[in-house]
Design an enzyme around this catalytic site. Sequence first.
Site, PDB file in Angstrom:
ATOM      1  N   THR A  16       0.838  -1.206   0.000  1.00 44.55           N
ATOM      2  CA  THR A  16       0.000   0.000   0.000  1.00 44.55           C
ATOM      3  C   THR A  16       0.869   1.251   0.000  1.00 44.55           C
ATOM      4  O   THR A  16       0.626   2.192  -0.769  1.00 44.55           O
ATOM      5  CB  THR A  16      -0.949   0.003   1.210  1.00 44.55           C
ATOM      6  N   ALA A  47       4.207   1.294  -0.771  1.00 44.31           N
ATOM      7  CA  ALA A  47       5.091   1.243  -1.936  1.00 44.31           C
ATOM      8  C   ALA A  47       4.397   1.822  -3.169  1.00 44.31           C
ATOM      9  O   ALA A  47       5.019   2.527  -3.970  1.00 44.31           O
ATOM     10  CB  ALA A  47       5.539  -0.189  -2.208  1.00 44.31           C
ATOM     11  N   GLU A  54      12.900   3.317   8.849  1.00 43.55           N
ATOM     12  CA  GLU A  54      13.071   4.511   8.034  1.00 43.55           C
ATOM     13  C   GLU A  54      12.087   4.433   6.876  1.00 43.55           C
ATOM     14  O   GLU A  54      11.994   3.396   6.217  1.00 43.55           O
ATOM     15  CB  GLU A  54      14.503   4.592   7.506  1.00 43.55           C
ATOM     16  N   GLN A  60       6.491  -5.706   6.714  1.00 40.56           N
ATOM     17  CA  GLN A  60       6.318  -7.121   7.021  1.00 40.56           C
ATOM     18  C   GLN A  60       7.672  -7.752   7.328  1.00 40.56           C
ATOM     19  O   GLN A  60       8.635  -7.554   6.586  1.00 40.56           O
ATOM     20  CB  GLN A  60       5.670  -7.869   5.866  1.00 40.56           C
ATOM     21  N   LYS A 100      25.291  -2.912  19.769  1.00 42.62           N
ATOM     22  CA  LYS A 100      24.989  -1.574  20.286  1.00 42.62           C
ATOM     23  C   LYS A 100      23.516  -1.193  20.235  1.00 42.62           C
ATOM     24  O   LYS A 100      23.108  -0.255  20.909  1.00 42.62           O
ATOM     25  CB  LYS A 100      25.824  -0.534  19.559  1.00 42.62           C
TER      26      LYS A 100
END
Length: 184
Positions: free
Chosen positions: A109, A111, A133, A152, A172
């Site tokens: 959706t 993309a 991101e 997903q 880290k």
Amino acid sequence: MPIMPDSWIRRMAAEHGMIEPFVEAQRREGVISYGLSSYGYDARAAEEFKIFTNVDNALVDPKSFNEDGFVTRRGPVCIIPPNSFVLTHTVEYFRIPRDVLVICLGKSTYARCGLIVNVTPLEPEWEGQVTIEISNTTPLPAKVYANEGVCQFLFLQGASPPEVSYADRRGKYMGQRGVALPRL
């Protein structure tokens, strides 16, 4: 390296807390779908967004990250400026088994709207909320919805456990909550 099915994901979530909170079936009515799917788990974006901006003329340097390069917004939606990106994190907390590697793909959706999701693999024995991101590749502002599906996760089980896991290395980003910024 087989991809693990819904029954395995459900069992690992119930018996080992692999995904918390865990949604046992896809929820899709009026929302971008999230929850358990056939061969993966659709995670939700949280209500915290760090929007990258050039208001203060900051430089993005992964070795010396300057927080002046973004503004933080909380709420049910986030508007990503054109040709920019935002950081958010999953609502879910993940605990990855020692013999599993997890890869992430964006939701179709988003993309189809020019929004690209980028997440590095979740390594064996890593745990935490996943920093996500989302890039807006379009020349228009784009909307992202919190508490709805954003990506997903696919679970790949190795032929045997690795000699050294993320936990063994004391990685880290272990145990992160919220958006984790770059660290050296």
